[in-house]
Design a protein around this motif. Structure first.
Motif, PDB file in Angstrom:
ATOM      1  N   GLY A 263       0.870  -1.236  -0.034  1.00 17.27           N
ATOM      2  CA  GLY A 263       0.068   0.131   0.034  1.00 17.27           C
ATOM      3  C   GLY A 263       0.800   1.321  -0.062  1.00 17.27           C
ATOM      4  N   MET A 264       1.901   1.320   0.131  1.00 20.60           N
ATOM      5  CA  MET A 264       2.999   2.396   0.321  1.00 20.60           C
ATOM      6  C   MET A 264       3.184   3.077  -0.805  1.00 20.60           C
ATOM      7  N   ALA A 265       2.945   2.279  -2.068  1.00 19.74           N
ATOM      8  CA  ALA A 265       3.141   2.739  -3.299  1.00 19.74           C
ATOM      9  C   ALA A 265       1.926   3.892  -3.530  1.00 19.74           C
ATOM     10  N   GLU A 266       0.723   3.588  -3.184  1.00 26.99           N
ATOM     11  CA  GLU A 266      -0.417   4.235  -3.312  1.00 26.99           C
ATOM     12  C   GLU A 266      -0.335   5.593  -2.409  1.00 26.99           C
ATOM     13  N   ILE A 267      -0.039   5.252  -1.224  1.00 27.57           N
ATOM     14  CA  ILE A 267       0.285   6.307  -0.201  1.00 27.57           C
ATOM     15  C   ILE A 267       1.094   7.462  -0.732  1.00 27.57           C
ATOM     16  N   ARG A 268       2.226   7.127  -1.212  1.00 28.98           N
ATOM     17  CA  ARG A 268       3.094   7.908  -1.809  1.00 28.98           C
ATOM     18  C   ARG A 268       2.761   8.822  -2.967  1.00 28.98           C
ATOM     19  N   GLY A 307     -10.217   5.592   2.886  1.00 29.32           N
ATOM     20  CA  GLY A 307     -11.376   5.239   2.275  1.00 29.32           C
ATOM     21  C   GLY A 307     -10.903   4.300   1.016  1.00 29.32           C
ATOM     22  N   GLY A 308      -9.830   4.280   0.696  1.00 23.92           N
ATOM     23  CA  GLY A 308      -9.205   3.490  -0.418  1.00 23.92           C
ATOM     24  C   GLY A 308      -9.204   2.085   0.156  1.00 23.92           C
ATOM     25  N   LEU A 309      -8.475   1.984   1.287  1.00 24.94           N
ATOM     26  CA  LEU A 309      -8.548   0.520   2.031  1.00 24.94           C
ATOM     27  C   LEU A 309      -9.807  -0.019   2.159  1.00 24.94           C
ATOM     28  N   ALA A 310     -10.802   0.765   2.585  1.00 25.39           N
ATOM     29  CA  ALA A 310     -12.151   0.101   2.703  1.00 25.39           C
ATOM     30  C   ALA A 310     -12.524  -0.551   1.468  1.00 25.39           C
ATOM     31  N   LEU A 311     -12.442   0.233   0.350  1.00 29.84           N
ATOM     32  CA  LEU A 311     -12.670  -0.257  -1.093  1.00 29.84           C
ATOM     33  C   LEU A 311     -11.931  -1.509  -1.394  1.00 29.84           C
ATOM     34  N   ALA A 312     -10.678  -1.698  -1.076  1.00 28.53           N
ATOM     35  CA  ALA A 312      -9.859  -2.548  -1.565  1.00 28.53           C
ATOM     36  C   ALA A 312     -10.377  -3.924  -0.653  1.00 28.53           C
ATOM     37  N   VAL A 319      -5.751  -5.625  -2.168  1.00 25.68           N
ATOM     38  CA  VAL A 319      -4.566  -4.714  -2.394  1.00 25.68           C
ATOM     39  C   VAL A 319      -5.076  -3.482  -2.884  1.00 25.68           C
ATOM     40  N   LEU A 320      -4.402  -2.337  -2.321  1.00 21.48           N
ATOM     41  CA  LEU A 320      -4.563  -1.124  -2.669  1.00 21.48           C
ATOM     42  C   LEU A 320      -4.191  -0.752  -3.892  1.00 21.48           C
ATOM     43  N   ARG A 321      -4.925  -0.362  -4.779  1.00 20.43           N
ATOM     44  CA  ARG A 321      -4.513  -0.102  -6.056  1.00 20.43           C
ATOM     45  C   ARG A 321      -5.144   1.584  -6.500  1.00 20.43           C
ATOM     46  N   PRO A 322      -4.546   1.917  -7.881  1.00 24.95           N
ATOM     47  CA  PRO A 322      -5.139   3.419  -8.036  1.00 24.95           C
ATOM     48  C   PRO A 322      -6.504   3.741  -7.997  1.00 24.95           C
ATOM     49  N   GLY A 323      -7.250   2.729  -8.532  1.00 21.74           N
ATOM     50  CA  GLY A 323      -8.863   2.761  -8.751  1.00 21.74           C
ATOM     51  C   GLY A 323      -9.197   2.967  -7.373  1.00 21.74           C
ATOM     52  N   ASP A 324      -8.766   2.418  -6.298  1.00 22.74           N
ATOM     53  CA  ASP A 324      -9.228   2.535  -4.767  1.00 22.74           C
ATOM     54  C   ASP A 324      -9.163   4.126  -4.387  1.00 22.74           C
ATOM     55  N   VAL A 325      -8.061   4.580  -4.716  1.00 24.69           N
ATOM     56  CA  VAL A 325      -7.933   6.219  -4.205  1.00 24.69           C
ATOM     57  C   VAL A 325      -8.230   7.242  -5.252  1.00 24.69           C
ATOM     58  N   ALA A 326      -8.482   6.827  -6.374  1.00 26.51           N
ATOM     59  CA  ALA A 326      -8.727   7.862  -7.542  1.00 26.51           C
ATOM     60  C   ALA A 326     -10.118   8.792  -6.958  1.00 26.51           C
ATOM     61  N   ALA A 327     -11.088   8.109  -6.818  1.00 26.64           N
ATOM     62  CA  ALA A 327     -12.347   8.809  -6.368  1.00 26.64           C
ATOM     63  C   ALA A 327     -12.129   9.598  -5.292  1.00 26.64           C
ATOM     64  N   GLY A 328     -11.473   9.169  -4.300  1.00 28.17           N
ATOM     65  CA  GLY A 328     -11.323  10.025  -3.070  1.00 28.17           C
ATOM     66  C   GLY A 328     -10.410  11.156  -3.369  1.00 28.17           C
ATOM     67  N   ILE A 329      -9.400  11.007  -4.166  1.00 23.25           N
ATOM     68  CA  ILE A 329      -8.436  12.450  -4.432  1.00 23.25           C
ATOM     69  C   ILE A 329      -9.669  13.295  -5.226  1.00 23.25           C
ATOM     70  N   LEU A 330     -10.209  12.762  -6.154  1.00 22.39           N
ATOM     71  CA  LEU A 330     -11.266  13.521  -7.008  1.00 22.39           C
ATOM     72  C   LEU A 330     -12.208  14.335  -5.973  1.00 22.39           C
ATOM     73  N   GLY A 331     -12.620  13.823  -4.902  1.00 22.44           N
ATOM     74  CA  GLY A 331     -13.620  14.366  -3.971  1.00 22.44           C
ATOM     75  C   GLY A 331     -12.816  15.341  -3.140  1.00 22.44           C
ATOM     76  N   ALA A 332     -11.361  15.090  -2.778  1.00 19.63           N
ATOM     77  CA  ALA A 332     -10.836  16.181  -2.187  1.00 19.63           C
ATOM     78  C   ALA A 332     -10.482  17.288  -2.800  1.00 19.63           C
ATOM     79  N   PHE A 361      -2.838   4.972 -12.767  1.00 20.15           N
ATOM     80  CA  PHE A 361      -3.543   5.895 -12.195  1.00 20.15           C
ATOM     81  C   PHE A 361      -4.111   6.956 -13.192  1.00 20.15           C
ATOM     82  N   TYR A 362      -3.704   7.211 -14.261  1.00 23.05           N
ATOM     83  CA  TYR A 362      -4.136   8.269 -15.086  1.00 23.05           C
ATOM     84  C   TYR A 362      -5.580   7.584 -15.451  1.00 23.05           C
ATOM     85  N   ARG A 363      -5.614   6.193 -15.865  1.00 20.26           N
ATOM     86  CA  ARG A 363      -6.936   5.571 -16.209  1.00 20.26           C
ATOM     87  C   ARG A 363      -8.012   5.659 -15.384  1.00 20.26           C
ATOM     88  N   ALA A 364      -7.559   5.420 -14.178  1.00 15.12           N
ATOM     89  CA  ALA A 364      -8.506   5.469 -12.830  1.00 15.12           C
ATOM     90  C   ALA A 364      -8.959   6.724 -12.653  1.00 15.12           C
TER      91      ALA A 364
END
Length: 370
Positions: A263-268, A307-312, A319-332, A361-364
């Motif tokens: 998950g560290m890759a997506e956190i970074r 939120g991404g962890l809950a989705l994953a 596994v925490l993936r780009p699609g799990d965090v993309a929507a949260g970033i958009l909302g923020a 991540f771009y596609r997500a």
């Protein structure tokens, strides 16, 4: 409907236990190893309080986890202030851990972080001074039994640390009720022809938001009663990644979310996006960026990753993936549906799209925006 009230002294089943419960073992270990002078009614010495917040290893090998990642001197100044007769004001932009630090200071100093006044536009003077049990007041008139002490009054009488959150959101006339308390260390109760005098150990920690100075500006008289410590945003990406990963792990554990491998890759990635948009420039300094209207704080990054962890965990393979965090970033990022959306689209197309290793991540991000 039956409402159950939690009575477990250590709050084992609480969704968010108080700091003194969550870190009870560390506080006990520090108290056992602490041989330095303690101010009156303090549970720990100033050195031990700082160690509790900043982390360290005790002589018996006990590891004290960092509660705050930032300049050591700021924490030392904050702790030293509480050992004097001046109140402490923690100032900073949203998401700089002001509330988190104030809670842990109260937990370490007094062993109780629950004496709290939450500042809002509707906070009444009774929240700072005292109120009345109106049934007893009408039946028997003003009396000690009819008086309902505020958290501030209780802290004064018991020599404890009281917290006032979002001080600048409290109406100015209610703020001014603190002036006599902080300068004279007394709280008059004219209805009883009495006063409550603060005993040794009493002090107050307030927080205020840099972005909200215009809500209810502190009077110069009140500001003089505080020693102000400004909490900055994390200085480096590595520090911010460390903060986010630690808090996400703690929150995930309390919510029974399984730890996400790799998950560290997506956190970074989340931290990089937030810092670049917040600073208005890419990490390499080559591209200037427009910043959105939101603060994109560390606290928001923690929320996005959680939120991404809950989705994953619940809708993916864990596994925490780009699609799990993309929507949260958009909302923020997109708080203003017009201006912020343009800022985000420009960032996605000019930075995310061209960055090596960010294709998924771009596609997500594109899918989340559709």
């Amino acid at each position: 409907m039956t409402v159950s009230v939690q009575t477990d002294a250590v709050g084992r089943d609480a969704l968010r236990p108080h700091a003194e419960h969550t870190f009870a073992a560390e506080l006990a270990a520090l108290a056992a190893a602490d041989d330095r002078p303690r101010p009156a009614r303090w549970k720990l010495s100033p050195w031990a309080v700082s160690t509790y917040l900043l982390g360290g290893t005790l002589p018996d090998g006990t590891l004290v986890t960092p509660k705050y990642v930032g300049p050591r001197r700021l924490v030392e100044v904050a702790v030293a202030t509480l050992a004097t007769d001046r109140a402490l004001l923690l100032l900073g932009v949203p998401g700089t851990a002001k509330t988190w630090v104030s809670e842990h200071l109260a937990a370490a100093v007094s062993g109780d972080s629950t004496l709290l006044v939450q500042g809002t536009a509707g906070t009444p003077e009774e929240a700072v001074r005292y109120g009345w049990n109106y049934a007893r007041l009408l039946a028997h008139g003003p009396s000690r039994e009819a008086l309902v002490p505020s958290p501030v009054m209780r802290a004064m009488a018991e020599g404890m640390t009281v917290r006032v959150e979002e001080l600048t959101r409290i109406p100015a006339d209610v703020q001014d009720a603190l002036i006599t308390i902080l300068s004279e260390k007394t709280l008059p109760v004219p209805e009883l022809a009495e006063e409550v005098q603060a005993v040794r150990g009493f002090n107050l920690v307030a927080t205020a938001n840099d972005r909200d100075r215009g809500v209810n500006e502190l009077s110069s008289a009140l500001r003089r009663r505080f020693n102000t410590v400004v909490l900055p945003l994390p200085a480096t990406p590595e520090a911010e990644v460390d903060i986010v990963s630690r808090r996400v792990a703690q929150i995930g554990h309390s919510l029974d979310l399984p730890p996400a491998p790799d998950g560290m890759a997506e956190i970074r990635r989340v931290v990089t996006v937030f810092r670049e948009l917040r600073d208005g420039v890419t990490t390499d300094g080559r591209t200037r960026l427009k910043s959105p209207s939101g603060t994109l704080s560390t606290a928001e990054a923690i929320s996005v990753v959680t939120g991404g962890l809950a989705l994953a965990a619940h809708f993916g393979d864990g596994v925490l993936r780009p699609g799990d965090v993309a929507a949260g970033i958009l909302g923020a990022v997109v708080r203003d549906p017009t201006a912020d959306r343009l800022v985000w689209q420009e960032y996605v197309e000019t930075v995310v799209r061209e960055r090596e290793g960010w294709k998924d991540f771009y596609r997500a991000c594109r899918e989340a925006a559709e």
